[in-house]
Design an enzyme around this catalytic site. Structure first.
Site, PDB file in Angstrom:
ATOM      1  N   GLU A  73      -0.394  -5.215   8.274  1.00  0.00           N
ATOM      2  CA  GLU A  73       1.066  -5.357   8.227  1.00  0.00           C
ATOM      3  C   GLU A  73       1.768  -4.821   9.461  1.00  0.00           C
ATOM      4  OE1 GLU A  73       2.812  -3.866   4.667  1.00  0.00           O
ATOM      5  OE2 GLU A  73       1.566  -5.072   3.351  1.00  0.00           O
ATOM      6  N   GLU A 108      -4.055  -8.174  -0.042  1.00  0.00           N
ATOM      7  CA  GLU A 108      -3.456  -7.249  -1.006  1.00  0.00           C
ATOM      8  C   GLU A 108      -2.556  -8.018  -1.951  1.00  0.00           C
ATOM      9  OE1 GLU A 108      -1.276  -3.900   0.594  1.00  0.00           O
ATOM     10  OE2 GLU A 108      -2.809  -3.528   2.123  1.00  0.00           O
TER      11      GLU A 108
HETATM   12  C1  GBH Z   1       1.507  -2.632   1.353  1.00  0.00           C
HETATM   13  O1  GBH Z   1       2.796  -2.836   1.829  1.00  0.00           O
HETATM   14  C2  GBH Z   1       0.668  -1.669   2.158  1.00  0.00           C
HETATM   15  O2  GBH Z   1      -0.251  -2.341   2.989  1.00  0.00           O
HETATM   16  C3  GBH Z   1      -0.064  -0.663   1.324  1.00  0.00           C
HETATM   17  O3  GBH Z   1      -0.578   0.369   2.137  1.00  0.00           O
HETATM   18  C4  GBH Z   1       0.847  -0.163   0.256  1.00  0.00           C
HETATM   19  O4  GBH Z   1       0.299   0.902  -0.457  1.00  0.00           O
HETATM   20  C5  GBH Z   1       1.129  -1.325  -0.647  1.00  0.00           C
HETATM   21  O5  GBH Z   1       1.559  -2.430   0.016  1.00  0.00           O
HETATM   22  C6  GBH Z   1       2.126  -1.028  -1.744  1.00  0.00           C
HETATM   23  O6  GBH Z   1       3.387  -0.801  -1.215  1.00  0.00           O
HETATM   24  O7  GBH Z   1      11.209   0.739   1.260  1.00  0.00           O
HETATM   25  O8  GBH Z   1      12.849  -1.005   0.964  1.00  0.00           O
HETATM   26  O9  GBH Z   1      12.065  -0.456   3.171  1.00  0.00           O
HETATM   27  C7  GBH Z   1       3.534  -3.745   1.020  1.00  0.00           C
HETATM   28  C8  GBH Z   1       4.672  -4.392   1.696  1.00  0.00           C
HETATM   29  C9  GBH Z   1       6.644  -4.011   2.931  1.00  0.00           C
HETATM   30  C10 GBH Z   1       6.320  -2.936   0.843  1.00  0.00           C
HETATM   31  C11 GBH Z   1       7.735  -3.014   3.255  1.00  0.00           C
HETATM   32  C12 GBH Z   1       7.397  -1.949   1.129  1.00  0.00           C
HETATM   33  C13 GBH Z   1       9.355  -1.503   2.383  1.00  0.00           C
HETATM   34  C14 GBH Z   1      10.539  -1.743   1.540  1.00  0.00           C
HETATM   35  N1  GBH Z   1       5.688  -3.438   2.020  1.00  0.00           N
HETATM   36  N2  GBH Z   1       8.358  -2.524   2.045  1.00  0.00           N
HETATM   37  S1  GBH Z   1      11.766  -0.510   1.768  1.00  0.00           S
END
Ligand code: GBH
Length: 495
Positions: A212, A401
């Site tokens: 990511e 994922e």
């Molecule tokens: C993934 O991100 C990660 O790869 C993993 O490490 C993580 O544990 C898992 O998913 C679960 O979250 O807080 O409103 O700014 C998932 C995609 C994109 C989710 C960014 C959180 C931030 C939203 N992520 N998002 S905010």
């Protein structure tokens, strides 16, 4: 090509789902219930919900989120150690100093995978274990942990899929070069990737470069919500984004040059997901165009070797410094695209404007899972891989994922009845099945996550695991969703 399937008799079906031991009276049609209607549903299940033969079922984790043992065997500090120890950075003031202690409990964790019937495991390698200073002398004891893990996986018939970078940058590189603000970090990443590929590709056949890119760029360097906690200008952020993409490309080349023949490599991206609001040809086309534009600094430049006109126009004077050679490196051919799929970012409609699409605003009433950013939209599991396959003629995709957090409180009988997670997975997997049945080339699926772990700035407040972890005792307990996933894997069909 239509896939052949087997029709099961009621008895065979019962034995597959594990009811046979309970006796016929426990079958869904119980004693005293009239059974005069036609057979519905169950007999046809595998026809409706089956996956291709050989579909790879796995689970995923990442190093900093599970390993703990942060100063064991010569590991250097990472930017996440520094960040987590900064007061106020993590919601519950926790750190991942011990996390789930996977570093010591990995054998137990491999048994958990085995008990699900999983055939693959996606994990990440901690760069600061292998090169405590980021560059320079390697630390053989650090790599040995992964040698032990690989041997254990192999003994249990579980194929390793290794991510080279899941955000735990050696702190030394942040101090010395300014981390991803410098292209020196992209070069250091390639050297580390070469070293790992050389030593592990006898057993690891699939490498993911960077997990990511968008999150480490935007949250790490834009909002400051993730390590290293920077809030850069737009120009600075665009430059970081370019260096991260360059790091991906250099790592692809390093794995090719130093891995054994047949080693495969690709990204693991959380693409901005664009769903046609209503499935019409015009909206589908609009959603494809939106996918291409809204991922311009990430997947699009990796697949096309250029920044889109709209991206450069919008960036204007803040556009990243880059060379034609950089773009060639960034777009080094990959063997597959990994996609982390959680939530629909945009519902898209065709529009008579310059871009050809419009993004529908989310109504306040749109549902959410426990993590408020996670709006459930199962169809994102169908559309994202389909868009990626169609836009760039990608021949091999892995879902690297997918999953959700939940409140996951054990009930009085000790069981975590996480039926919200089961509901979520059943619906997403149904869309995944639609994709494979229609010929989207998806080879496997890695559920996030094997077990509850350190959820970055949410600390231990968001649990994504199939196994519940007591973070005090480190005890793992299967949630009900673990049975759902076991059932799905055993049938190679949505349970
Ligand atoms: C993934 O991100 C990660 O790869 C993993 O490490 C993580 O544990 C898992 O998913 C679960 O979250 O807080 O409103 O700014 C998932 C995609 C994109 C989710 C960014 C959180 C931030 C939203 N992520 N998002 S905010």
């Amino acid at each position: 090509m239509k896939r052949a399937f087997t029709r099961f008799s009621r008895r065979q079906f019962a034995s597959i789902v594990g009811w046979s031991a309970l006796g016929a009276s426990m079958l869904p049609v119980g004693p005293g219930l009239a059974q005069s209607g036609p057979e519905i549903g169950l007999r046809d299940r595998s026809a409706r919900s089956g996956f291709p033969d050989g579909f790879v079922w796995g689970t995923a984790t990442s190093s900093y989120q599970v390993e703990g043992a942060v100063d064991k065997d010569g590991r250097g500090p990472s930017i996440w150690d520094r960040f987590a120890h900064t007061p106020g950075a993590i919601a519950d003031q926790s750190t991942a100093d011990t996390a789930t202690d996977h570093y010591h409990l990995y054998k137990e964790d491999v048994r958990l995978m085995k008990s699900l019937g999983a055939r693959a495991y996606r994990f990440s390698i901690a760069w600061p274990r292998v090169f405590p200073e980021g560059v320079g002398s390697p630390n053989p004891k650090g790599l040995d942990f992964y040698n032990r893990l690989l041997d254990e996986l192999s003994a249990h018939g579980i194929a390793p899929y290794a991510t080279l970078y899941h955000w735990d940058l050696p702190q030394a590189l942040q101090d010395r070069f300014g981390g991803w603000t410098s292209r020196d970090t992209a070069k250091a990443f390639a050297d580390y990737a070469a070293y790992v590929a050389e030593r592990l590709s006898d057993r690891v056949k699939h490498f993911f470069t960077i997990n990511e890119c968008a999150r480490l760029v935007q949250l790490g360097h834009g909002t400051g919500a993730d390590a290293p906690g920077l809030k850069l200008s737009q120009a600075g952020l665009n430059q970081v984004r370019h260096h991260v993409a360059l790091g991906h490309g250099l790592a692809v080349q390093a794995v090719r040059a130093h891995g054994r023949a047949g080693t495969r490599v690709g990204p693991a991206e959380n693409a901005v997901s664009c769903i046609p609001a209503i499935e019409t040809p015009a909206n589908v086309r609009a959603a494809e165009m939106a996918t291409r534009e809204l991922n311009a600094g990430y997947l699009t430049v990796m697949m096309e070797g250029k920044y889109t006109d709209a991206y450069l126009t919008q960036a204007g004077r803040d556009a990243p410094d880059h060379t034609a050679e950089d773009l060639r490196v960034i777009s080094s051919p990959v063997d597959f695209v990994g996609l982390n799929i959680y939530t629909p970012d945009h519902y898209v409609v065709a529009a008579d404007n310059e871009r050809g699409f419009a993004l529908a605003p989310f109504p306040a009433s749109f549902p959410r899972m426990k993590a408020t950013w996670l709006r459930p939209g199962p169809e994102t599991m169908y559309w994202v891989p389909r868009h990626v396959a169609r836009l760039w003629n990608v021949k091999s995709i892995y879902i690297t994922e997918n999953g959700t957090s939940g409140s996951d409180q054990p009930a009085a009988d000790g069981t975590v009845y996480d039926v919200d997670r089961i509901m979520f997975l059943r619906n997403y997997l149904t869309q995944l099945q639609r994709a494979t049945a229609e010929g989207v080339p998806i080879g496997g699926y890695f559920l996030w996550s094997l077990m509850d772990n350190f959820e970055w700035s949410d600390g231990f407040e968001q649990r994504f695991g199939l196994y519940h972890v007591d973070f005090e005792t480190k005890r793992r307990t299967a949630k009900l969703s673990a049975s759902f996933y076991r059932e799905t894997i055993a049938r190679n069909a949505v349970a």
